[in-house]
Enzyme design. Structure first.
Site, PDB file in Angstrom:
ATOM      1  CG  ASP A 174      -4.872   2.563   1.069  1.00 29.57           C
ATOM      2  OD1 ASP A 174      -3.818   2.196   1.627  1.00 29.57           O
ATOM      3  OD2 ASP A 174      -5.827   1.791   0.855  1.00 29.57           O
TER       4      ASP A 174
ATOM      5  N   GLY B 295      -8.397   4.247   7.457  1.00 34.47           N
ATOM      6  CA  GLY B 295      -8.028   5.651   7.589  1.00 34.47           C
ATOM      7  C   GLY B 295      -6.540   5.856   7.775  1.00 34.47           C
TER       8      GLY B 295
ATOM      9  CB  SER C 209      -0.875   0.024   1.255  1.00 37.69           C
ATOM     10  OG  SER C 209      -1.312   1.353   1.479  1.00 37.69           O
TER      11      SER C 209
ATOM     12  CB  SER D 223       3.722  -0.061   8.290  1.00 35.44           C
ATOM     13  OG  SER D 223       2.651  -0.891   8.681  1.00 35.44           O
TER      14      SER D 223
ATOM     15  CG  MET E 209     -11.532  -2.669   5.468  1.00 36.90           C
ATOM     16  SD  MET E 209     -10.081  -2.247   4.489  1.00 36.90           S
ATOM     17  CE  MET E 209      -9.142  -1.285   5.679  1.00 36.90           C
TER      18      MET E 209
ATOM     19  CG  HIS F 151      -3.954  -1.509  -1.461  1.00 38.69           C
ATOM     20  ND1 HIS F 151      -5.111  -2.182  -1.799  1.00 38.69           N
ATOM     21  CD2 HIS F 151      -4.262  -0.734  -0.385  1.00 38.69           C
ATOM     22  CE1 HIS F 151      -6.080  -1.836  -0.952  1.00 38.69           C
ATOM     23  NE2 HIS F 151      -5.597  -0.963  -0.100  1.00 38.69           N
TER      24      HIS F 151
ATOM     25  N   GLY G 208      -2.652  -4.069   8.855  1.00 39.64           N
ATOM     26  CA  GLY G 208      -1.892  -4.792   9.877  1.00 39.64           C
ATOM     27  C   GLY G 208      -1.335  -6.124   9.419  1.00 39.64           C
TER      28      GLY G 208
ATOM     29  CG  ASP H 127      -6.338  -2.774   3.121  1.00 42.02           C
ATOM     30  OD1 ASP H 127      -7.004  -1.889   2.557  1.00 42.02           O
ATOM     31  OD2 ASP H 127      -5.154  -2.601   3.476  1.00 42.02           O
TER      32      ASP H 127
ATOM     33  N   GLY I 160      -2.372   3.891   8.142  1.00 37.12           N
ATOM     34  CA  GLY I 160      -1.485   2.736   8.100  1.00 37.12           C
ATOM     35  C   GLY I 160      -0.901   2.512   9.489  1.00 37.12           C
TER      36      GLY I 160
HETATM   37  C1  DX5 Z   1      -6.046   1.693   5.758  1.00 39.00           C
HETATM   38  C2  DX5 Z   1      -5.674   1.303   4.332  1.00 39.00           C
HETATM   39  C3  DX5 Z   1      -4.677   0.183   4.313  1.00 39.00           C
HETATM   40  C4  DX5 Z   1      -3.362   0.580   4.983  1.00 39.00           C
HETATM   41  C5  DX5 Z   1      -2.528  -0.636   5.235  1.00 39.00           C
HETATM   42  O1  DX5 Z   1      -7.199   2.501   5.745  1.00 39.00           O
HETATM   43  O2  DX5 Z   1      -6.805   0.890   3.609  1.00 39.00           O
HETATM   44  O3  DX5 Z   1      -4.423  -0.207   2.959  1.00 39.00           O
HETATM   45  O4  DX5 Z   1      -2.663   1.463   4.139  1.00 39.00           O
HETATM   46  O5  DX5 Z   1      -1.385  -0.199   5.939  1.00 39.00           O
HETATM   47  P1  DX5 Z   1      -0.695  -1.184   7.028  1.00 39.00           P
HETATM   48  O6  DX5 Z   1      -0.291  -2.391   6.231  1.00 39.00           O
HETATM   49  O7  DX5 Z   1       0.464  -0.380   7.538  1.00 39.00           O
HETATM   50  O8  DX5 Z   1      -1.727  -1.493   8.060  1.00 39.00           O
HETATM   51 ZN    ZN Z   2      -6.383  -0.052   1.651  1.00 35.07          ZN
END
Ligand code: DX5
Ligand code: ZN
Length: 226
Positions: free
Chosen positions: A39, A146, A12, A199, A141, A37, A178, A176, A148
């Site tokens: 966002d 919102g 992402s 991340s 999700m 990905h 964590g 998507d 990362g």
């Molecule tokens: C959160 C996004 C995710 C996020 C994932 O609202 O939709 O795609 O960027 O980031 P990580 O992998 O750090 O949780």
């Molecule tokens: Zn996402």
């Protein structure tokens, strides 16, 4: 975009350098990313604001894999044509973003894109029971959308239930939020095939030193396939 249920890692770009998106995409694809990905956040559906169709369009010429656009916006329908013009391969709308997910998915496919539907942690799998034949991807999700870098919320039961109801339909199950080497085995075992990671992929690397991107992607993939 031929369908297969092999594990795909989708970094992402929310976790990438916002001043260097083109270079970051090229770097992370060179290091093994399967999808990219993207966002999109509107500051209304989620308490954060990222970018819109112009940024996605600029990004398109740097993406050689699959541009997987995650719309955390409401309403959705008015923007579908703009994201199709921007070159999105997959366009995912949240089932919670409005009252007419059936029409939204029809419109996304009608605009020539693969259609995805996303479910927030509090939304049951049953919310998509009547649109399975209108979607190519279901995004589960595992954080509240919102931001990362949030902690993983285990949705294994929902993923397994979706895997069951999908049957042999050609629908990707995308996870998507964590996702990292610790949580990847859990979601893969439950039936997921597309793992979004922000991340966990971008940590430790940079456009100037992308090797950690490849190490992170390989570690997540090995954990999921292990
Ligand atoms: C959160 C996004 C995710 C996020 C994932 O609202 O939709 O795609 O960027 O980031 P990580 O992998 O750090 O949780
Ligand atoms: Zn996402």
């Amino acid at each position: 975009m031929a369908f297969d249920r092999s594990i795909k890692i989708a970094p992402s770009i929310l976790a990438a350098d916002f001043a260097n998106f083109g270079a970051e995409v090229r770097a992370v694809e060179a290091e093994g990313a399967d999808w990219i990905h993207v966002d999109v956040m509107d500051g209304h559906f989620v308490p954060n604001l990222t970018f819109g169709p112009p940024m996605v369009k600029a990004l398109r010429r740097h993406v050689t894999t699959v541009m997987d656009v995650h719309l955390m916006i409401s309403p959705v329908d008015a923007y579908i044509a703009a994201f199709a013009d921007a070159g999105a391969d997959v366009l995912t709308a949240h089932v919670e973003a409005g009252p007419h997910i059936h029409r939204t998915l029809q419109a996304i496919r009608g605009a020539g894109m693969k259609a995805g539907v996303a479910l927030n942690p509090g939304t049951p799998a049953g919310a998509v029971a009547h649109v399975l034949d209108l979607c190519d991807l279901i995004c589960v999700m595992t954080v509240n959308p919102g931001f990362g870098g949030q902690s993983f919320i285990d949705m294994s039961d929902k993923i397994a239930e979706l895997r069951r109801v999908i049957g042999d339909r050609e629908i990707h199950i995308e996870i998507d939020g964590g996702v990292d080497v610790k949580t990847a085995p859990t979601v893969a075992r439950a039936g997921a095939d597309v793992l979004v990671a922000g991340s966990a992929v971008f940590r430790g690397g940079s456009v100037g030193d992308p090797a950690p991107y490849g190490e992170n992607i390989r570690a997540i993939r090995a954990a999921a396939e292990g």
